[in-house]
Design an enzyme around this catalytic site. Sequence first.
Site, PDB file in Angstrom:
ATOM      1  N   ALA A 249       0.784  -1.235   0.000  1.00 53.44           N
ATOM      2  CA  ALA A 249       0.000   0.000   0.000  1.00 53.44           C
ATOM      3  C   ALA A 249       0.816   1.285   0.000  1.00 53.44           C
ATOM      4  O   ALA A 249       0.338   2.313  -0.469  1.00 53.44           O
ATOM      5  CB  ALA A 249      -0.944   0.005   1.195  1.00 53.44           C
ATOM      6  N   CYS A 370       3.639  -0.020 -12.297  1.00 53.57           N
ATOM      7  CA  CYS A 370       4.018   1.181 -13.048  1.00 53.57           C
ATOM      8  C   CYS A 370       5.132   0.830 -14.021  1.00 53.57           C
ATOM      9  O   CYS A 370       6.038   1.627 -14.275  1.00 53.57           O
ATOM     10  CB  CYS A 370       4.406   2.319 -12.117  1.00 53.57           C
ATOM     11  SG  CYS A 370       5.748   1.930 -10.978  1.00 53.57           S
TER      12      CYS A 370
END
Length: 428
Positions: A249, A370
Site C-alpha cells: 500500500a 508502473c
Amino acid sequence: MSDGVATRVAAARTLDEVLHRGRSLKAALGATLPGLDDPRDRALVEAMVLAALRQRVRYNAALDGWMPRPLGQRDGILRALLLAGLAQLTLGLPAHAVLAATVDAARALGRAHQAGMVNALLRRATRESLPPADPAQAWPQWLARQVRADWPQQAEAIFEASAQIAPMWLRVNRRWIGRDDYLILLREAGIEAASAPSLADALRLESALPVQQLPGFDAGLVSVQDGAAQAVADALSPAAGTRVLDACAAPGGKAAHLAERDTSLRITALDVDARRARRMQETFARLRLESIDVRTADAMQPDGWWDGTAFDAILIDAPCSATGIVRRQPDVLLHRRETDIAALRGTQAQLLDALWPLLARGGALVYATCSILQAENAAQAEAFLARTADATLAPLDAGFGHDSGFGRQRLPGEAGMDGFFCARLQKS
C-alpha cells in the site's frame, strides 16, 4: 552562503550522489531537502535535479563538446554542478542569476580555480542551442532493446515522453469538497488547472508547485497522485461495505482514494516496511481517514497477519521495474539492472499466488504495476491465469490504455499520465 548559492550547492551534491555514487534519487533528495528551510528552495533543488537527470545525455553531449579537455574522475561534483547550471537555463531561470549563483557555488564547493570555466560554459549555453540527443541513449541498451521489442510502434514516443517534465496531478478528496469547487479555490489562488473527463476526482496542473501552496492541503482537501494511479480505484470498484486489502500500500494513495470514495469500505493497508507504514498513517490522518487499518506485514506471508476472513477485493500494486515512471524517477535508468527483472517477476508471481486464496468467491483482484515491460504485465497475468483454475480475466475498457490481451497498458505521457498496467482478475 546566500540562499541562491546554497540551492545550487545542494543540487550539485544531490546529483553527484545519484550519478557517481549509486544513491537513489529518493534517498538523496530525502537527505538534502530537509536542510533547506524555504519550500521554494526545496522545490527549486528538486526541479534542477530532475531536469538534469532527464536531460543528462543532451547536457553531457554539450559539455563534452565544449570543454577544452575532458573532466577527470575526481571532477564528479563539478560535472554535477554544470548539469545543474544547464538545467536552470532549461527551466527558464534568468541567465544572470543562473551564472552568478552557479559560479559562486563552484567556489563554495572548493572549485574556485574552475569557476572561470563554469562561467564560460554557461555563458556559451545562453548563446547557443544545446546539441540534439536521442532520448533513447539515456536508457541502458538491454532495456531499450526490450522496450522496442515490446512496443515496436511506440518505443520512440516512450523514450521521448520519459525525458519530459511530468504534469502535476491532484486528487480531490470528495469527502470534504467537490472537484469543481476545489477548482474554484485553485483559480482564486492564481493556480490554473484542468479536469480530466475520465477521472472523477482528478485535476491536472501543467507546472508543479510545493504542496504547501495548494489550498487546504494540510486540511486534507487534496493529495498529489498521477491520473493513471487514480484510475486504479475505478478498476477495482469494490461494492459498498465490503472488505478490501491493499497489499503493497505505501505510500497509501490508492487505499486513501478508495476510502475517500466510499467511507463504508473496510480497508486493510499493508506494507512490509515499518517506516513506510508510519508515513501511511500520517497521510491517512491528514486526510481524516483513520478508519483504514494499517499494518506492518509481509503480504507474501498471510499466516502472520490474516484473520481468516476473506477479502471481497484485493489490490496488488506490485514492486516492479518502474519503467513507466522514468520521467518522475529518472534514476531508474541509472540503477536498474537486467537481472532485476527476473527477481521482480518472481516477487510478483509470489504475491499473486499468496493472496489469491484470501479472495472471496466472486471477488476481484486488481494486479497493477508502473512498468511498461510485457514480462511484468501481460505475461505475468497470462501465466497466473494459466495456473489458477478459478481465475478469469474481467474486461477493462479503453480508458485504462491499450489492450495487451491480458489487461490494459497505458504508456508514458498518454493523456498526460504515467505508464501503468492494470488487470482485473475475477474469482469464479
